[in-house]
Enzyme design. Structure first.
Site, PDB file in Angstrom:
ATOM      1  N   ASN A  47      -7.652   6.241  -1.166  1.00 17.65           N
ATOM      2  CA  ASN A  47      -6.021   5.678  -1.289  1.00 17.65           C
ATOM      3  C   ASN A  47      -6.129   4.579  -2.810  1.00 17.65           C
ATOM      4  O   ASN A  47      -6.875   3.164  -2.187  1.00 17.65           O
ATOM      5  CB  ASN A  47      -6.332   4.931   0.244  1.00 17.65           C
ATOM      6  CG  ASN A  47      -4.540   4.268   0.238  1.00 17.65           C
ATOM      7  OD1 ASN A  47      -3.753   3.285  -0.523  1.00 17.65           O
ATOM      8  ND2 ASN A  47      -4.433   3.731   1.723  1.00 17.65           N
ATOM      9  N   GLU A  55       0.741  -1.427   0.306  1.00 18.07           N
ATOM     10  CA  GLU A  55       0.130  -0.340  -0.095  1.00 18.07           C
ATOM     11  C   GLU A  55       0.358   1.492  -0.001  1.00 18.07           C
ATOM     12  O   GLU A  55       2.198   1.572   0.505  1.00 18.07           O
ATOM     13  CB  GLU A  55      -0.681   0.105   0.931  1.00 18.07           C
ATOM     14  CG  GLU A  55      -2.165   1.856   1.263  1.00 18.07           C
ATOM     15  CD  GLU A  55      -1.912   1.115   3.025  1.00 18.07           C
ATOM     16  OE1 GLU A  55      -1.363   0.654   3.617  1.00 18.07           O
ATOM     17  OE2 GLU A  55      -3.330   1.746   3.023  1.00 18.07           O
ATOM     18  N   GLU A 110      -5.931   9.138   7.520  1.00 15.16           N
ATOM     19  CA  GLU A 110      -6.308   8.465   6.415  1.00 15.16           C
ATOM     20  C   GLU A 110      -7.463   9.226   5.838  1.00 15.16           C
ATOM     21  O   GLU A 110      -8.277   9.310   4.358  1.00 15.16           O
ATOM     22  CB  GLU A 110      -6.487   6.694   6.623  1.00 15.16           C
ATOM     23  CG  GLU A 110      -5.384   7.105   5.794  1.00 15.16           C
ATOM     24  CD  GLU A 110      -5.329   5.091   5.380  1.00 15.16           C
ATOM     25  OE1 GLU A 110      -5.687   4.556   4.366  1.00 15.16           O
ATOM     26  OE2 GLU A 110      -4.822   4.336   6.248  1.00 15.16           O
ATOM     27  N   CYS A 142      -4.464  -3.094   2.627  1.00 14.94           N
ATOM     28  CA  CYS A 142      -4.878  -2.938   4.047  1.00 14.94           C
ATOM     29  C   CYS A 142      -5.580  -3.051   5.155  1.00 14.94           C
ATOM     30  O   CYS A 142      -6.353  -4.576   5.598  1.00 14.94           O
ATOM     31  CB  CYS A 142      -3.948  -1.833   4.328  1.00 14.94           C
ATOM     32  SG  CYS A 142      -3.268  -1.394   6.443  1.00 14.94           S
ATOM     33  N   ASN A 159       0.533  -0.873   5.336  1.00 15.77           N
ATOM     34  CA  ASN A 159       0.939  -0.316   6.704  1.00 15.77           C
ATOM     35  C   ASN A 159       0.171  -0.319   7.894  1.00 15.77           C
ATOM     36  O   ASN A 159      -0.291   0.337   7.749  1.00 15.77           O
ATOM     37  CB  ASN A 159       1.189   1.204   6.245  1.00 15.77           C
ATOM     38  CG  ASN A 159       1.835   1.414   5.015  1.00 15.77           C
ATOM     39  OD1 ASN A 159       3.349   1.483   4.950  1.00 15.77           O
ATOM     40  ND2 ASN A 159       0.957   1.422   3.371  1.00 15.77           N
ATOM     41  N   LYS A 164      -9.212   2.237  -2.036  1.00 18.50           N
ATOM     42  CA  LYS A 164      -9.528   1.991  -0.485  1.00 18.50           C
ATOM     43  C   LYS A 164     -10.885   2.627   0.042  1.00 18.50           C
ATOM     44  O   LYS A 164     -11.370   3.421   0.100  1.00 18.50           O
ATOM     45  CB  LYS A 164      -8.576   1.899   0.386  1.00 18.50           C
ATOM     46  CG  LYS A 164      -8.436   1.772   1.866  1.00 18.50           C
ATOM     47  CD  LYS A 164      -6.666   1.846   2.245  1.00 18.50           C
ATOM     48  CE  LYS A 164      -6.959   1.408   3.730  1.00 18.50           C
ATOM     49  NZ  LYS A 164      -6.031   2.032   4.366  1.00 18.50           N
TER      50      LYS A 164
HETATM   51  N1  CDV Z   1      -2.453   1.704   6.918  1.00 17.02           N
HETATM   52  C1  CDV Z   1      -3.970   0.353   7.143  1.00 17.02           C
HETATM   53  O1  CDV Z   1      -4.790   0.617   6.838  1.00 17.02           O
HETATM   54  N2  CDV Z   1      -3.518   0.651   8.298  1.00 17.02           N
HETATM   55  C2  CDV Z   1      -4.586  -0.617   9.656  1.00 17.02           C
HETATM   56  C3  CDV Z   1      -4.214   0.458  11.195  1.00 17.02           C
HETATM   57  C4  CDV Z   1      -4.258   2.025  11.374  1.00 17.02           C
HETATM   58  C5  CDV Z   1      -4.510  -0.142  11.815  1.00 17.02           C
HETATM   59  C6  CDV Z   1      -4.549  -1.317   9.727  1.00 17.02           C
HETATM   60  O2  CDV Z   1      -5.503  -2.264   9.565  1.00 17.02           O
HETATM   61  O3  CDV Z   1      -4.005  -1.814   9.988  1.00 17.02           O
END
Ligand code: CDV
Length: 311
Positions: free
Chosen positions: A107, A47, A143, A169, A194, A124
């Site tokens: 994103n 990501e 975000e 993510c 991330n 996203k």
């Molecule tokens: N980049 C993300 O979406 N990170 C989230 C954190 C904030 C919990 C994740 O689900 O890994």
């Protein structure tokens, strides 16, 4: 009959604020070449793979924010990645911050086929974090401020002979993400992440971050009878640590391959798409066993409400 899908997950170590796009793309190219050497035909990059994880920073200067976004893809900096992947006949997933001509910000991840064409785009949906400044927190997770909620849903593309779905993510924490793709006969779901090692909202024991990450990938892979390829950006970016744990998970829910470092690292497994068929035909034969008439609350309600017996 086996249906091989040689899959590589290209984990990235930290990208610092001072690192240029060009230096990052050189790292992506090195991982792509290693993937080719190991026989991979598809590579998953993380990501927001071209910059540091900038939602950790509170920024008010629009020009400062804009420098993390791409206004075209391929961009001049990423063109060498597209060229090299096409030359070697490798498809890939790449996450980046997208700024549209209409000024919307997403994103985003793209799906590129072995001929170097962008065949899919995912924006996203489950944006984590907050939109306000939290000066007392050790870092931000903005975000919800810097991105619009994805407006294109969860799709699956038949690309180079495989049904491939994408998410990003935090989406991996939601069963709906995977079931919507499972219902489109996804055979592989690819994602980048991330994940900060520390939770700014409550003192979560740090080991839970890795535990939940793997638990969720394994559960969603199995209950939807598909392969998952998940690529981390990890390690300490300018001192802010994120978990590694890039993995390839089989439709059985077993981890087929996993990273062992917090740095640039290629994870490879020669996946057999046919492995999912067994589960799709039996325990997770959706057409035979699903009972959507009993699942209405999933789409009718957003937050948890009263028991239906109260109504
Ligand atoms: N980049 C993300 O979406 N990170 C989230 C954190 C904030 C919990 C994740 O689900 O890994």
């Amino acid at each position: 009959m086996k249906r091989p899908f040689p899959l590589a997950v290209a984990q990235l170590g930290p990208i610092h604020l001072a690192d240029t796009r060009e230096s990052v793309v050189r790292r992506l190219l090195e991982l792509l070449r290693e993937a080719d050497g190991r026989g991979a035909k598809f590579v998953v990059f993380p990501e927001l793979a071209l910059t540091t994880f900038f939602p950790r920073y509170w920024m008010t200067d629009q020009a400062e924010i804009d420098r993390f976004f791409e206004t075209s893809m391929p961009s001049p900096a990423t063109q060498p990645l597209f060229d090299e992947a096409r030359r070697r006949g490798i498809g890939f997933y790449l996450g980046f911050a997208e700024l549209t001509p209409a000024g919307e910000r997403y994103n985003t991840a793209i799906l590129v086929n072995r001929a170097g064409a962008i065949v899919g785009r995912y924006r996203k949906v489950h944006l984590p974090g907050h939109a306000d400044h939290k000066p007392k927190a050790p870092f931000q997770h903005l975000e919800k401020l810097y991105f619009n909620v994805g407006n294109e849903g969860f799709k699956v593309w038949n690309s180079d002979g495989a049904n491939i779905g994408m998410c990003i993510c935090n989406d991996r924490r939601w069963p709906e993400t995977f079931r919507v793709m499972g219902l489109q006969s996804a055979e592989v779901v690819v994602l980048g992440y991330n994940t900060p090692s520390h939770n700014i909202h409550w003192p979560e024991p740090p080991h839970l971050r890795m535990f939940h990450h793997l638990l969720l990938l394994q559960a969603h892979a199995h209950e939807n009878a598909l392969w998952v390829g998940a690529a981390a950006k990890c390690g300490a970016e300018d001192g802010f640590h994120m978990i590694a744990g890039s993995a390839i998970v089989a439709p059985s829910g077993e981890i087929a391959a996993q990273s062992v470092t917090e740095d640039d690292e290629l994870v490879f497994f020669n996946c057999d798409l046919a492995l999912g068929d067994t589960f799709r035909e039996h325990v997770f034969n959706f057409a035979k066993h699903r009972r959507p008439e009993h699942y209405r609350l999933i789409v009718d309600r957003v937050g948890a409400g009263r028991p239906v017996t109260d109504e």
